[in-house]
Enzyme design. Structure first.
Site, PDB file in Angstrom:
ATOM      1  N   SER A  24       0.743  -1.190   0.078  1.00 48.03           N
ATOM      2  CA  SER A  24      -0.043   0.047   0.030  1.00 48.03           C
ATOM      3  C   SER A  24       0.806   1.150  -0.029  1.00 48.03           C
ATOM      4  O   SER A  24       1.873   1.199   0.692  1.00 48.03           O
ATOM      5  CB  SER A  24      -0.941   0.153   0.961  1.00 48.03           C
ATOM      6  OG  SER A  24      -1.343   1.122   1.387  1.00 48.03           O
ATOM      7  N   LYS A  75     -13.943  -3.574   1.347  1.00 49.66           N
ATOM      8  CA  LYS A  75     -14.563  -2.297   1.263  1.00 49.66           C
ATOM      9  C   LYS A  75     -16.101  -2.621   1.407  1.00 49.66           C
ATOM     10  O   LYS A  75     -16.901  -1.603   1.785  1.00 49.66           O
ATOM     11  CB  LYS A  75     -14.327  -1.865  -0.223  1.00 49.66           C
ATOM     12  CG  LYS A  75     -13.153  -1.186  -0.233  1.00 49.66           C
ATOM     13  CD  LYS A  75     -12.887  -0.428  -1.609  1.00 49.66           C
ATOM     14  CE  LYS A  75     -11.305   0.180  -1.747  1.00 49.66           C
ATOM     15  NZ  LYS A  75     -11.089   0.832  -2.770  1.00 49.66           N
ATOM     16  N   ASN A  96     -14.463   3.326   1.728  1.00 49.43           N
ATOM     17  CA  ASN A  96     -12.853   3.026   1.853  1.00 49.43           C
ATOM     18  C   ASN A  96     -12.422   4.110   2.911  1.00 49.43           C
ATOM     19  O   ASN A  96     -10.879   4.182   3.180  1.00 49.43           O
ATOM     20  CB  ASN A  96     -12.274   3.532   0.568  1.00 49.43           C
ATOM     21  CG  ASN A  96     -12.062   4.949   0.299  1.00 49.43           C
ATOM     22  OD1 ASN A  96     -13.276   5.722   0.728  1.00 49.43           O
ATOM     23  ND2 ASN A  96     -10.991   5.524  -0.443  1.00 49.43           N
ATOM     24  N   GLY A 135     -15.817  -1.472 -17.705  1.00 49.48           N
ATOM     25  CA  GLY A 135     -15.810  -2.053 -16.672  1.00 49.48           C
ATOM     26  C   GLY A 135     -17.107  -2.257 -15.847  1.00 49.48           C
ATOM     27  O   GLY A 135     -17.674  -1.276 -15.915  1.00 49.48           O
ATOM     28  N   GLY A 138     -16.424  -2.922  -8.803  1.00 46.86           N
ATOM     29  CA  GLY A 138     -16.728  -1.935  -7.729  1.00 46.86           C
ATOM     30  C   GLY A 138     -16.256  -0.525  -8.117  1.00 46.86           C
ATOM     31  O   GLY A 138     -16.763   0.373  -7.926  1.00 46.86           O
TER      32      GLY A 138
HETATM   33  P1  ATR Z   1     -12.982  -3.513  -9.152  1.00 44.23           P
HETATM   34  O1  ATR Z   1     -13.967  -4.082  -8.103  1.00 44.23           O
HETATM   35  O2  ATR Z   1     -11.627  -3.267  -8.523  1.00 44.23           O
HETATM   36  O3  ATR Z   1     -13.414  -2.761 -10.093  1.00 44.23           O
HETATM   37  P2  ATR Z   1     -13.424  -6.189 -10.191  1.00 44.23           P
HETATM   38  O4  ATR Z   1     -14.785  -6.491  -9.746  1.00 44.23           O
HETATM   39  O5  ATR Z   1     -12.681  -7.497 -10.534  1.00 44.23           O
HETATM   40  O6  ATR Z   1     -12.548  -5.087  -9.966  1.00 44.23           O
HETATM   41  O7  ATR Z   1     -13.719  -5.975 -11.894  1.00 44.23           O
HETATM   42  C1  ATR Z   1     -12.716  -6.013 -12.858  1.00 44.23           C
HETATM   43  C2  ATR Z   1     -13.336  -5.412 -13.920  1.00 44.23           C
HETATM   44  O8  ATR Z   1     -12.481  -5.530 -15.002  1.00 44.23           O
HETATM   45  C3  ATR Z   1     -14.603  -6.348 -14.604  1.00 44.23           C
HETATM   46  O9  ATR Z   1     -15.559  -5.227 -14.952  1.00 44.23           O
HETATM   47  C4  ATR Z   1     -14.046  -6.863 -15.781  1.00 44.23           C
HETATM   48  O10 ATR Z   1     -14.902  -7.562 -16.545  1.00 44.23           O
HETATM   49  P3  ATR Z   1     -15.920  -8.730 -16.304  1.00 44.23           P
HETATM   50  O11 ATR Z   1     -16.874  -8.245 -15.329  1.00 44.23           O
HETATM   51  O12 ATR Z   1     -16.594  -9.195 -17.676  1.00 44.23           O
HETATM   52  O13 ATR Z   1     -15.026  -9.970 -15.797  1.00 44.23           O
HETATM   53  C5  ATR Z   1     -13.036  -6.391 -16.425  1.00 44.23           C
HETATM   54  N1  ATR Z   1     -11.953  -7.105 -17.011  1.00 44.23           N
HETATM   55  C6  ATR Z   1     -10.902  -7.712 -16.331  1.00 44.23           C
HETATM   56  N2  ATR Z   1     -10.330  -8.349 -17.323  1.00 44.23           N
HETATM   57  C7  ATR Z   1     -10.979  -8.098 -18.708  1.00 44.23           C
HETATM   58  C8  ATR Z   1     -10.557  -8.354 -19.868  1.00 44.23           C
HETATM   59  N3  ATR Z   1      -9.288  -9.270 -20.122  1.00 44.23           N
HETATM   60  N4  ATR Z   1     -11.198  -7.849 -20.868  1.00 44.23           N
HETATM   61  C9  ATR Z   1     -12.316  -7.234 -20.641  1.00 44.23           C
HETATM   62  N5  ATR Z   1     -12.690  -6.856 -19.218  1.00 44.23           N
HETATM   63  C10 ATR Z   1     -11.745  -7.181 -18.324  1.00 44.23           C
END
Ligand code: ATR
Length: 295
Positions: A24, A75, A96, A135, A138
């Site tokens: 961190s 979180k 957070n 995406g 979260g």
């Molecule tokens: P956080 O809570 O930190 O935002 P997360 O919940 O793991 O992390 O979300 C990661 C995001 O990256 C998701 O939207 C994921 O898409 P999916 O919901 O379809 O899994 C996206 N993501 C990760 N790898 C990806 C890839 N190779 N191509 C497209 N989207 C990706």
């Protein structure tokens, strides 16, 4: 012998709870802001196991800790242990930042404030504009809520798994009057007008990663401003492609710094002006890129 009087009997205690926390940047960030603002506090990392947040906070309250940052994976879990929650954090469904109140802690979400401050300082206006969020995790939810509360005209949530984008859309529609669309990447290229694109996916994260979820980089010709919440690598493939198309692109380091500043402001009931915030960000950026980030 040198005397170490950084802390004394009046030092207030703060920290970050998560697992893992050893990488961190928050201890350096918060202790730097404290020094700059002349506040007698100490901020340390604490590893807390999943399922132990409630007990940890009960103990921390008894020890007199004034506040915490909360990171992955707590979180959401932390919410059930709070005495109170800020309405914005409630909308996002993630916390957070904790501030000591009577008998426990109140939860806030400064990830959203950090993103808002980043756009403010960059001079990017969201009100009545079109925002794309890539995406649906979260971080995407926090970005979409930020766009909604800043009264964007339209929000597109683009995700590989469209169902997850639909869930964010549904939760926004409870209070947001603008238009929300939940789409897949194939439909991204049909969007005609964009003012700001925020990447929250982890797909391009990690040193040496050259992957971008936006396969056709010419799309960036339609986008004047891109924020990637990732900052490892420092310039992500999305940022490289966007810059190549003439788009202004920033990484997530500023957001990281500004969410920390927003937490600090909540803990100490102060407001840090944009100029000071920028100075703090620039000093920490130099430190981080000089390899002195303790990683
Ligand atoms: P956080 O809570 O930190 O935002 P997360 O919940 O793991 O992390 O979300 C990661 C995001 O990256 C998701 O939207 C994921 O898409 P999916 O919901 O379809 O899994 C996206 N993501 C990760 N790898 C990806 C890839 N190779 N191509 C497209 N989207 C990706």
């Amino acid at each position: 012998m040198e005397i170490n009087d950084i802390y004394n009997g009046k030092t207030r205690a703060y920290g970050i709870i998560g697992n893992p926390v050893e990488h961190s940047f928050s201890p350096v960030l918060q202790n730097t802001i404290a020094k700059k603002m002349g506040i007698n506090m100490a901020y340390l990392p604490f590893t807390v196991e999943k399922g132990s947040v409630k007990k940890a906070l009960e103990g921390a309250y008894l020890l007199g800790f004034d506040g915490f940052n909360v990171t992955v994976p707590h979180k959401v879990e932390v919410i059930e242990s709070l005495k109170d929650i800020d309405p914005l954090a409630e909308k996002i469904g993630a916390v957070n930042t904790l501030k000591k109140v009577e008998n426990g802690y109140k939860g806030y979400n400064t990830d959203i404030l950090g993103l808002g401050k980043c756009l403010d300082i960059e001079g990017v206006e969201i009100k009545d504009k079109t925002v794309i969020v890539l995406g649906a995790g979260g971080a995407a939810k926090a970005a979409a809520v930020m766009a909604a509360v800043k009264e964007a005209a339209e929000i597109y949530i683009v995700n590989r798994t469209v169902e997850k984008a639909e869930n964010i859309k549904k939760s926004l529609e409870k209070y947001y009057k603008g238009k929300v669309y939940a789409i897949g990447y194939d439909a991204l290229y049909n969007i005609e007008k964009v003012d700001c694109l925020i990447n929250t996916t982890s797909a391009g994260m990690g040193d040496g990663n050259t992957y971008s979820v936006v396969e056709d980089k010419t799309f960036f010709k339609k986008v004047p401003f891109v924020v990637d919440i990732v900052y490892v690598p420092w310039e992500t493939q999305i940022m490289k492609d966007a810059s190549e198309m003439g788009t202004r692109a920033v990484n997530g380091f500023a957001m990281l710094i500004y969410q920390g500043i927003a937490s600090f402001e909540i803990w100490h009931d102060i407001s840090i002006d944009n100029e000071t915030a920028k100075e703090i960000k620039e000093s920490l950026e130099k430190y981080y890129n000089g390899g002195k980030n303790g990683r």
